[in-house]
Design an enzyme around this catalytic site. Structure first.
Site, short mmCIF file in Angstrom:
data_model
loop_
_atom_site.label_atom_id
_atom_site.label_comp_id
_atom_site.label_asym_id
_atom_site.label_seq_id
_atom_site.Cartn_x
_atom_site.Cartn_y
_atom_site.Cartn_z
N ASN A 192 0.86 -1.17 0.00
CA ASN A 192 0.00 0.00 0.00
C ASN A 192 0.91 1.23 0.00
OD1 ASN A 192 0.55 0.79 2.81
ND2 ASN A 192 -0.64 -1.03 3.34
N ASP A 210 1.35 -8.17 1.19
CA ASP A 210 2.13 -7.15 1.92
C ASP A 210 2.39 -7.61 3.36
OD1 ASP A 210 3.39 -4.70 2.41
OD2 ASP A 210 1.51 -3.61 2.67
N SER A 244 -2.80 -6.25 -7.58
CA SER A 244 -4.14 -5.63 -7.70
C SER A 244 -5.28 -6.62 -7.87
CB SER A 244 -4.21 -4.56 -8.79
OG SER A 244 -3.51 -3.41 -8.37
N TYR A 300 -8.07 -5.49 -4.26
CA TYR A 300 -8.08 -4.26 -5.07
C TYR A 300 -9.01 -4.37 -6.27
CZ TYR A 300 -4.50 -1.58 -2.56
OH TYR A 300 -3.81 -0.84 -1.64
#
Length: 183
Positions: A23, A33, A121, A125
């Protein structure tokens, strides 16, 4: 440049660099992440805080990439990139392509010979895995053709892996990779 599609855990790959679907704060999060930050140890968070203090006070922009050491990971470097969030109206495939292209540029600049990517993504996302795969493969192939045989610059990259956690996403990436016009 060889491209491989694997199902597995990105944090266990013994490649020169792994790419973090970060992010913009660079301070950890969920999914890929969070897994990378947990596996790398607290030193990665400190390196990211230092980047924020010294170079990126407003965070890492969508589509950009930056590297840190990988600390406790088997890779040498972590390349952080911020993918576009469809839910936030970031629907331009060029932003997604930029994540892959900029990460490859950073890897090549580090002298990396191998790099492993997640499905940037996809998932939270909101990007469709098939579209992510198509954009990713196109970006890798464009990078490879633009950097091979150039008198000015030749990339040291020899291997690009797509390391995908779920069987479903792995199947989508394999199908996209093998489809006519991409393979």
């Amino acid at each position: 440049m060889r491209i491989d599609v694997l199902q597995g855990d990105l944090t266990t790959r013994a490649v020169d660099a792994i790419v973090n679907a970060a992010n913009s704060s660079l301070l950890g999060g969920g999914g890929v992440d969070g897994a990378i930050h947990r596996a790398a140890g607290g030193e990665l968070l400190e390196a990211c805080r230092e980047l924020r203090r010294m170079e990126l006070p407003d965070g890492l922009p969508v589509g950009a990439a930056v590297a840190t050491p990988a600390y406790r990971l088997p890779a040498r470097w972590v390349i952080h990139t911020v993918g576009p969030n469809r839910h936030a109206g970031q629907i331009d495939p060029a932003l997604l392509a930029s994540c892959f292209r900029e990460s490859l540029m950073v890897a090549a600049g580090l002298g990396a010979r191998s790099v492993a990517f997640p499905a940037i993504s996809a998932g939270i996302y909101g990007w469709d895995s098939r579209q992510v795969a198509e954009v990713a493969f196109d970006a890798v192939r464009s990078f490879s053709s633009s950097s091979s045989g150039s008198a000015a610059w030749e990339s040291p990259l020899e291997l690009v892996e797509f390391v995908l956690f779920s069987e479903e996403t792995t199947s989508v990436f394999r199908a996209a990779f093998e489809s006519p016009g991409l393979a």
